[in-house]
Scaffold this active site. Structure first.
Site, PDB file in Angstrom:
ATOM      1  CG  HIS B 147      -1.898   0.999   1.404  1.00 23.14           C
ATOM      2  ND1 HIS B 147      -1.624   2.315   1.691  1.00 23.14           N
ATOM      3  CD2 HIS B 147      -3.246   0.907   1.288  1.00 23.14           C
ATOM      4  CE1 HIS B 147      -2.779   2.981   1.746  1.00 23.14           C
ATOM      5  NE2 HIS B 147      -3.776   2.155   1.502  1.00 23.14           N
ATOM      6  CG  ASP B 224       0.360  -2.580   5.923  1.00 21.20           C
ATOM      7  OD1 ASP B 224      -0.562  -2.703   6.745  1.00 21.20           O
ATOM      8  OD2 ASP B 224       0.192  -2.118   4.778  1.00 21.20           O
ATOM      9  CE  LYS B 250      -7.266  -0.166   6.116  1.00 26.08           C
ATOM     10  NZ  LYS B 250      -7.984   0.635   5.133  1.00 26.08           N
TER      11      LYS B 250
END
Lengths: 155, 434
Positions: B147, B224, B250
């Site tokens: 990302h 991550d 999230k």
């Protein structure tokens, strides 16, 4: 389906059969613009001639990659500005920008915008406004650069 | 709260009842089919109530003042830290609260650039901090499936310090090309930062194996875990990493809070990122000393309500059980992958099977731009994400300008998968590619 108000026939026609597409010679300026939220891209060239109020956009040529809205918008823009004076083209650009930012509240001037009035529905979908503007913002940038260079040549 | 039914699926209807937003309609009365949890999850009433209760009963600035509200707010905040840390198998002292996962990763990248700046100024650094000093000749290793949040901070670090960024490539199947790992990892590699589950491809990477190889050359390992902590049982100690970043929003929590777990000795050796109140030990006009972690990395009045909301989210997930959630999503993923494979002209970008993959499924529909796919799905009430998903290099790698991505969570059921596949048929009909 409400989405049909967005995807007007005129837009779909231009998307399937885009006008003026392809990069052509000669040209004064080439710009490359991207829509960072979705990755859509356009490379756009302009050829101008004349000076002052008589400055004319002789040709606009482009290669682009993107959604139906961005592709059709560039095609409609070609029809509207190629062969027109820079003043008229910029007036159309401003009117289009105004309509796009209106959230469906503007009354588009068909005299100025022609087929581009079909994009009125796009203004109700904020996430798609940048798609419709991609070509127009590239045009504004390219014309400004070309005009400045052209005036310099005169000096 | 709920129980496993047949085929490893959760009782979605009873879970949905906890999420007020999932009962609303969109686009002229369409039932909402929310398939964008990979961007942000929806929040159960329990999380909203926890935040409200904090503001209504205990609100006060954390770690300041000695009045009763200050005590209660501080206790609630630190209890939240303890519960969230326990959720990933860590002690509270190893959990730093940040604004989001992006800030967590920047915090680590800035530990490097700040240590490097100080070293250049001749500031004496403790020996344990020396590993954060990097420069020309040193290397940072990431992967091509990161990302942007786990790529751009490292690009910036390299620009500032003269270090070189390297990356592991991807296979055509949507996985890391691990054959390159041994040649990319050398004694020059100072940090390896890798995504656990790709937000765009859904691929679950063998982080433990990468971490072991990275540690063998003395590199620091950052993970991550934004797309894994919310979706699977995860113990940070089992990952083998030194630092793990993820976001709260999230995983049913509020926006505005992220987490950074770090091994105690690693956090202790890192210089601060943001500075100011709360993170200090002593302050004089001539200079200051800093608090031990995690406070060293939490400058300013912290996001107490968000931490408390996130702890409520963790309680909610634990009551259902992370193994059950992972099994549920696995069953949905099987259904999606099989369903998409049956539609002509639809291609999955990422692993086309369910081996080592999560429930983020990206795809392209031949002849239709992802924006136009998403717009038709939206008109049917189906919320997906379109675009490059903040992983632009991945789109380039697979030769697509963008993708449509459906992501699933514990409140999605098989009917949502059917809505998606039916919707894609409608997309193909509308655009005349069927």
């Amino acid at each position: 389906m409400q989405v049909e108000a967005l995807y007007q026939e005129i837009i779909l026609d231009h998307y399937k059969r885009p006008h003026g597409r392809g990069l052509r010679e000669p040209f004064n300026t080439e710009v490359h613009h991207v829509n960072p939220t979705c990755g859509d891209e356009i490379t756009l060239r302009v050829l101008i001639s004349g000076f002052g109020d008589d400055m004319v956009i002789e040709d606009v040529s482009y290669e682009s990659q993107g959604c139906s809205i961005s592709q059709a918008s560039a095609s409609v823009m070609f029809d509207l500005v190629a062969g027109e004076t820079v003043d008229d083209a910029l007036r159309a650009q401003e009117e289009f920008l105004h309509v796009m930012h209106s959230r469906g509240e503007a009354e588009p001037d068909e005299e100025i915008l022609g087929d581009a009035v079909a994009f009125e529905g796009v203004s109700k979908y904020p996430a798609r406004v940048k798609c419709a503007l991609l070509g127009w913002m590239a045009l504004k940038d390219a014309v400004a650069q070309a005009a400045a260079a052209h005036e310099e040549e005169l000096d | 709260m709920t129980s496993l039914s047949t085929a490893g699926l959760l009782d979605v209807e009873s879970i949905k009842a906890d999420f007020p937003i999932l009962s609303r309609t969109v686009r002229d009365g369409r039932k909402l089919v929310y398939l964008d949890s990979g961007a942000t999850s929806q929040k159960p009433r329990q999380v909203l109530d926890a935040e409200r209760e904090f503001y209504e009963q205990h609100n006060s600035a954390v770690h300041r003042g000695a009045h009763q509200l200050a005590e209660e707010a501080t206790d609630a905040y630190e209890s939240a830290r303890q519960r969230i840390a326990a959720f990933v198998g860590a002690p509270a002292s190893e959990l730093v609260f940040t604004r989001n996962a992006t800030e967590s990763i920047n915090l680590v990248a800035y530990a490097f650039s700040n240590a490097t700046d100080k070293a250049r100024q001749g500031v004496a650094l403790p020996e344990s901090t020396q590993r954060f000093v990097i420069g020309p000749g040193d290397e940072v290793l990431v992967t091509e499936m990161e990302h942007h949040a786990n790529l751009v901070p490292w690009q910036e670090l390299c620009l500032k310090t003269g270090a070189t960024l390297r990356w592991l490539g991807l296979t055509d199947e949507g996985r890391l090309d691990l054959e390159g790992l041994t040649s990319l990892l050398t004694e020059r590699t100072k940090v390896v930062s890798v995504v656990h589950q790709s937000n765009i491809l859904g691929t679950i990477n063998p982080v433990h194996e990468i971490a072991r190889a990275a540690h063998a050359v003395g590199a620091l390992v950052v993970v991550d875990a934004c797309q894994s902590v919310p979706h699977m049982p995860l113990n940070v100690n089992d990952l083998g990493a030194d630092l793990v970043a993820w976001s709260g929003h999230k995983m049913l929590g509020p926006t505005g809070i992220g987490c950074l777990w770090g091994r105690a000795e690693v956090l202790d050796s890192m210089p601060p990122f943001l500075t100011g109140g709360s993170m200090i030990e002593t302050v004089f006009m001539e200079g200051s000393t800093y608090a031990p972690p995690p406070q060293r990395f939490e400058a300013g009045v912290p996001m107490a309500a968000q931490a408390i909301g996130l702890a409520a989210a963790v309680d909610y997930l634990q009551a259902i059980g992370m193994p059950a959630i992972a099994a549920h999503e696995h069953a949905l993923t099987q259904d999606v992958v099989a369903g998409l494979a049956e539609i002509p002209g639809v291609r999955i970008i990422g692993p086309a099977n369910t081996v080592d993959r999560g429930s983020a499924v990206s795809f392209v529909v031949d002849g239709v731009h992802p924006h136009d796919v998403g717009q038709i799905l939206d008109s049917l009430g189906i919320a997906v994400r379109v675009g490059h998903h903040c992983a632009w290099p991945v789109c380039r790698r697979y030769g697509v300008p963008a993708t449509t991505r459906a992501t699933f969570y514990l409140y999605n059921g098989l009917d949502d998968v059917t809505a998606l596949t039916d919707g894609i048929h409608e997309v193909r009909r509308f655009w005349g590619v069927s």
